[in-house]
Design an enzyme around this catalytic site. Structure first.
Site, PDB file in Angstrom:
ATOM      1  N   LYS A   1       0.843  -1.187   0.000  1.00  0.00           N
ATOM      2  CA  LYS A   1       0.000   0.000   0.000  1.00  0.00           C
ATOM      3  C   LYS A   1       0.875   1.232   0.000  1.00  0.00           C
ATOM      4  O   LYS A   1       2.026   1.110   0.449  1.00  0.00           O
ATOM      5  CB  LYS A   1      -0.959   0.022   1.183  1.00  0.00           C
ATOM      6  CG  LYS A   1      -0.375  -0.249   2.579  1.00  0.00           C
ATOM      7  CD  LYS A   1       0.819   0.496   3.089  1.00  0.00           C
ATOM      8  CE  LYS A   1       0.743   1.969   3.285  1.00  0.00           C
ATOM      9  NZ  LYS A   1       2.055   2.560   3.741  1.00  0.00           N
TER      10      LYS A   1
ATOM     11  N   TYR B   1      -4.276   4.001   6.505  1.00  0.00           N
ATOM     12  CA  TYR B   1      -4.703   2.971   7.471  1.00  0.00           C
ATOM     13  C   TYR B   1      -6.044   3.335   8.094  1.00  0.00           C
ATOM     14  O   TYR B   1      -6.882   2.469   8.330  1.00  0.00           O
ATOM     15  CB  TYR B   1      -3.658   2.791   8.573  1.00  0.00           C
ATOM     16  CG  TYR B   1      -2.453   2.018   8.113  1.00  0.00           C
ATOM     17  CD1 TYR B   1      -2.398   0.633   8.226  1.00  0.00           C
ATOM     18  CD2 TYR B   1      -1.374   2.665   7.537  1.00  0.00           C
ATOM     19  CE1 TYR B   1      -1.309  -0.078   7.783  1.00  0.00           C
ATOM     20  CE2 TYR B   1      -0.271   1.970   7.090  1.00  0.00           C
ATOM     21  CZ  TYR B   1      -0.246   0.591   7.209  1.00  0.00           C
ATOM     22  OH  TYR B   1       0.838  -0.116   6.756  1.00  0.00           O
TER      23      TYR B   1
HETATM   24  P1  NDP Z   1      12.479   1.927   2.259  1.00  0.00           P
HETATM   25  O1  NDP Z   1      12.896   3.289   1.876  1.00  0.00           O
HETATM   26  O2  NDP Z   1      13.010   1.379   3.545  1.00  0.00           O
HETATM   27  O3  NDP Z   1      12.883   0.890   1.112  1.00  0.00           O
HETATM   28  C1  NDP Z   1      12.539   1.067  -0.219  1.00  0.00           C
HETATM   29  C2  NDP Z   1      13.495   0.260  -1.093  1.00  0.00           C
HETATM   30  O4  NDP Z   1      13.110   0.461  -2.445  1.00  0.00           O
HETATM   31  C3  NDP Z   1      14.942   0.724  -1.015  1.00  0.00           C
HETATM   32  O5  NDP Z   1      15.662   0.120   0.020  1.00  0.00           O
HETATM   33  C4  NDP Z   1      15.471   0.313  -2.371  1.00  0.00           C
HETATM   34  O6  NDP Z   1      15.797  -1.065  -2.324  1.00  0.00           O
HETATM   35  C5  NDP Z   1      14.266   0.418  -3.283  1.00  0.00           C
HETATM   36  N1  NDP Z   1      14.312   1.641  -4.130  1.00  0.00           N
HETATM   37  C6  NDP Z   1      14.331   1.641  -5.473  1.00  0.00           C
HETATM   38  N2  NDP Z   1      14.372   2.893  -5.946  1.00  0.00           N
HETATM   39  C7  NDP Z   1      14.386   3.717  -4.900  1.00  0.00           C
HETATM   40  C8  NDP Z   1      14.445   5.128  -4.756  1.00  0.00           C
HETATM   41  N3  NDP Z   1      14.453   5.950  -5.811  1.00  0.00           N
HETATM   42  N4  NDP Z   1      14.483   5.648  -3.508  1.00  0.00           N
HETATM   43  C9  NDP Z   1      14.435   4.850  -2.429  1.00  0.00           C
HETATM   44  N5  NDP Z   1      14.356   3.495  -2.504  1.00  0.00           N
HETATM   45  C10 NDP Z   1      14.350   2.928  -3.727  1.00  0.00           C
HETATM   46  O7  NDP Z   1      10.889   1.900   2.225  1.00  0.00           O
HETATM   47  P2  NDP Z   1       9.903   0.936   3.021  1.00  0.00           P
HETATM   48  O8  NDP Z   1      10.447  -0.423   3.018  1.00  0.00           O
HETATM   49  O9  NDP Z   1       9.557   1.563   4.305  1.00  0.00           O
HETATM   50  O10 NDP Z   1       8.577   1.040   2.102  1.00  0.00           O
HETATM   51  C11 NDP Z   1       8.457   0.358   0.885  1.00  0.00           C
HETATM   52  C12 NDP Z   1       6.960   0.213   0.532  1.00  0.00           C
HETATM   53  O11 NDP Z   1       6.338  -0.505   1.566  1.00  0.00           O
HETATM   54  C13 NDP Z   1       6.196   1.517   0.411  1.00  0.00           C
HETATM   55  O12 NDP Z   1       5.240   1.403  -0.612  1.00  0.00           O
HETATM   56  C14 NDP Z   1       5.476   1.656   1.745  1.00  0.00           C
HETATM   57  O13 NDP Z   1       4.273   2.390   1.665  1.00  0.00           O
HETATM   58  C15 NDP Z   1       5.211   0.222   2.082  1.00  0.00           C
HETATM   59  N6  NDP Z   1       5.152  -0.007   3.541  1.00  0.00           N
HETATM   60  C16 NDP Z   1       4.132  -0.774   4.026  1.00  0.00           C
HETATM   61  C17 NDP Z   1       4.052  -1.048   5.370  1.00  0.00           C
HETATM   62  C18 NDP Z   1       3.009  -1.971   5.866  1.00  0.00           C
HETATM   63  O14 NDP Z   1       2.882  -2.102   7.082  1.00  0.00           O
HETATM   64  N7  NDP Z   1       2.252  -2.626   5.006  1.00  0.00           N
HETATM   65  C19 NDP Z   1       5.009  -0.478   6.329  1.00  0.00           C
HETATM   66  C20 NDP Z   1       6.101   0.259   5.714  1.00  0.00           C
HETATM   67  C21 NDP Z   1       6.136   0.493   4.353  1.00  0.00           C
HETATM   68  P3  NDP Z   1      17.154  -1.630  -2.958  1.00  0.00           P
HETATM   69  O15 NDP Z   1      18.272  -0.929  -2.235  1.00  0.00           O
HETATM   70  O16 NDP Z   1      17.081  -3.077  -2.708  1.00  0.00           O
HETATM   71  O17 NDP Z   1      17.101  -1.279  -4.424  1.00  0.00           O
END
Ligand code: NDP
Length: 391
Positions: A137, A222
Site C-alpha cells: 500500500k 490505514y
Molecule cells: P524503504 O525506503 O526502507 O525501502 C525502499 C526500497 O526500495 C529501497 O531500500 C530500495 O531497495 C528500493 N528503491 C528503489 N528505488 C528507490 C528510490 N528511488 N528511492 C528509495 N528506494 C528505492 O521503504 P519501506 O520499506 O519503508 O517502504 C516500501 C513500501 O512498503 C512503500 O510502498 C510503503 O508504503 C510500504 N510499507 C508498508 C508497510 C506496511 O505495514 N504494510 C510499512 C512500511 C512500508 P534496494 O536498495 O534493494 O534497491
C-alpha cells in the site's frame, strides 16, 4: 478451482504440483505447513526497511509461501541477503534485468515493496512476465495508475492483491465482527488517528514524485482502509483540511497533517487524522449505542491492544483487554495470496480495493484544496471491492 487444462496451459509441471499441494492444504484449513518444495515461490522487489525487518522474516514462517528470488538496485546487499536466506545466484535480479524473471519457474509471484511511485511500473512488468502480484500500500500514486495495474493483471490472467495486512489480523477481524453484529448497538461515530515523525527531508517519502503525497497516502490510508473494512461500507462524502509547518524542510513538497471526515450510507460519521510531524500514535475508537471499543495501538505490526467501554450495573466501565494474540500479519497476508493463486480465488484485498482507496484519497486532497465537501459515488452493496472472506 483452476482446471487441469488451465494449469497445463499456464504452468510448468513443478508449478502445477505446487499449486495442487497448496490448494489441498488450504482446503483442509491450515493443517501442518506444506513441504518447502511445494510452497509458492516469491520474488521480493526492493530490499528496504519493511522487506528486511518484516517481509523476509515472515516468508521464513509462512505455511504456503517461500522466498525464491530478490530484486534490488544494490548488488552487494542483494548478494548478502541472498546468502542469508538461501536464495541462489540465479534468483538475484536488478531493476534493469527484472523482466528475465519470466524464465524463472521457481517464482510464482512477486511482492512489490518499493517507493509508491514504482508500484505501477513493477506490477505491469511482473504481470507481463507471467507472475502474480502482491503490492504494498498505497497501490500507486493515482487512480489512473491503479486502473492500468488492474487491467495489466487481467490481460495477463494473473492475480493482483494489495497488502492491507490489517484486514488479515485477528483483533481487527473481531472488531469488524462486533460492528457488523451490532454487539454494542448501532455504530454512530468512529475516530481514527495514525501519526509518526518523518525522520528527515532526504527520504523518498518527502518527495511528492516518489510518495505521491505526504502523510495521507502513506499512513492516513490505514484510518481510511480500516474504517471501510470494519463497516464494509463506502463513504458517500469527504471533507478535509491539511497543514504543513512553514519552513520545515520535510514538508516542502508534501502535506504534514491531514484531517478528514467521511459520511457512510448507514449514517456513521468518521473523523480521521494523520500527521508526519508528531510522535508515533496509532489508534481508533468506535462509538456505538451501548459502548465504545477500539484499538490503541491499532496499526502496529504487533502488540495491538483492545479497549472496551460498556455499561454494567448502571456504571460505565473501561476494560483494557490483555494482548493475547501475537501473530505475524505479513505471513498471514502472504499465505492468503498463495492460497488464492493455488485455488484460483479472488484475493480478499484485490486491486479494486486499492483503487477505491486511491479514489477516496484523491477526493480528500480535492476537498482540502477547495475547502468544500466532495460527494463520492453512492455504493449500497457491502464489501463490494473485496473477495471472499479469508480463512
Ligand atoms: P524503504 O525506503 O526502507 O525501502 C525502499 C526500497 O526500495 C529501497 O531500500 C530500495 O531497495 C528500493 N528503491 C528503489 N528505488 C528507490 C528510490 N528511488 N528511492 C528509495 N528506494 C528505492 O521503504 P519501506 O520499506 O519503508 O517502504 C516500501 C513500501 O512498503 C512503500 O510502498 C510503503 O508504503 C510500504 N510499507 C508498508 C508497510 C506496511 O505495514 N504494510 C510499512 C512500511 C512500508 P534496494 O536498495 O534493494 O534497491
Amino acid at each position: 478451482m483452476i482446471t487441469s487444462k488451465q494449469l497445463q496451459h499456464f504452468l510448468s509441471k513443478e508449478q502445477e504440483s505446487r499449486y495442487h499441494a497448496v490448494c489441498q492444504a488450504a482446503k483442509e484449513k491450515y493443517p501442518a505447513p506444506v513441504a518447502p518444495d511445494k510452497r509458492l515461490g516469491y520474488a521480493v522487489i526492493g530490499l528496504g526497511k519493511l522487506t528486511l525487518e518484516e517481509i523476509l522474516p515472515a516468508l521464513s514462517i509462512c505455511k504456503y509461501s517461500k522466498l525464491t528470488a530478490l530484486v534490488s538496485g544494490d548488488a552487494d546487499k542483494a548478494r548478502k541477503i541472498a546468502e542469508q536466506y538461501g536464495v541462489p545466484d540465479t534468483g538475484i535480479y536488478n531493476y534493469q534485468n527484472f523482466d528475465e524473471i519470466k524464465n524463472n519457474p521457481e517464482v510464482d509471484a512477486v511482492f512489490i515493496v518499493l517507493p509508491n511511485s514504482m508500484h505501477h511500473e513493477f506490477t505491469i512488468r511482473a504481470a507481463k512476465a507471467g507472475k502474480h502480484v502482491l503490492c504494498e500500500k498505497p497501490m500507486a500514486n493515482s487512480v489512473e495508475e491503479c486502473e492500468e495495474m488492474i487491467q495489466a493483471c487481467k490481460e495477463a490472467n494473473r492475480k493482483l492483491m494489495i497488502a492491507y495486512r490489517i484486514q488479515y489480523e485477528s483483533y481487527n477481524k473481531l472488531i469488524k465482527q462486533w460492528t457488523r453484529e451490532k454487539k454494542y448497538g448501532k455504530v454512530k461515530v468512529i475516530e481514527a488517528y495514525n501519526g509518526q515523525n518523518l525522520p528527515s527531508p532526504n527520504v523518498w517519502r518527502a518527495q511528492k514524485k516518489l510518495g505521491g503525497g505526504g502523510a495521507l497516502p502513506d499512513i492516513g490510508i490505514y484510518c481510511l482502509n480500516t474504517i471501510r473494512y470494519i463497516l464494509g461500507e463506502e463513504p458517500t462524502s469527504v471533507l478535509a483540511n491539511s497543514f504543513s509547518t512553514p519552513g520545515d524542510a520535510r514538508f516542502k513538497e508534501i502535506e504534514e497533517s491531514m484531517l478528514f471526515q467521511m459520511t457512510f450510507p448507514s449514517g456513521v460519521l468518521a473523523m480521521c487524522g494523520t500527521c508526519y510531524g508528531a510522535q508515533t500514535a496509532k489508534s481508533y475508537k468506535i462509538y456505538a449505542d451501548e459502548g465504545y471499543y477500539g484499538l490503541d495501538p491499532a496499526f502496529s505490526y504487533s502488540g495491538l491492544q483492545m479497549h472496551v467501554s460498556e455499561q454494567a450495573d448502571k456504571k460505565i466501565e473501561l476494560h483494557k483487554m490483555p494482548t493475547m494474540i501475537e501473530e505475524d500479519q505479513f505471513a498471514l497476508e502472504i499465505d492468503h495470496f498463495s492460497e488464492c493463486i493455488a485455488c484460483d480465488k479472488q484475493p480478499y484485498t484485490p486491486g479494486e480495493e486499492g483503487l477505491q482507496d486511491m479514489k477516496i484519497i484523491k477526493s480528500i486532497y480535492q476537498s482540502a484544496y477547495e475547502g468544500r465537501v466532495i460527494k463520492l459515488d453512492y455504493h449500497t452493496e457491502k464489501d463490494m471491492f473485496r473477495g471472499p472472506d479469508p480463512i
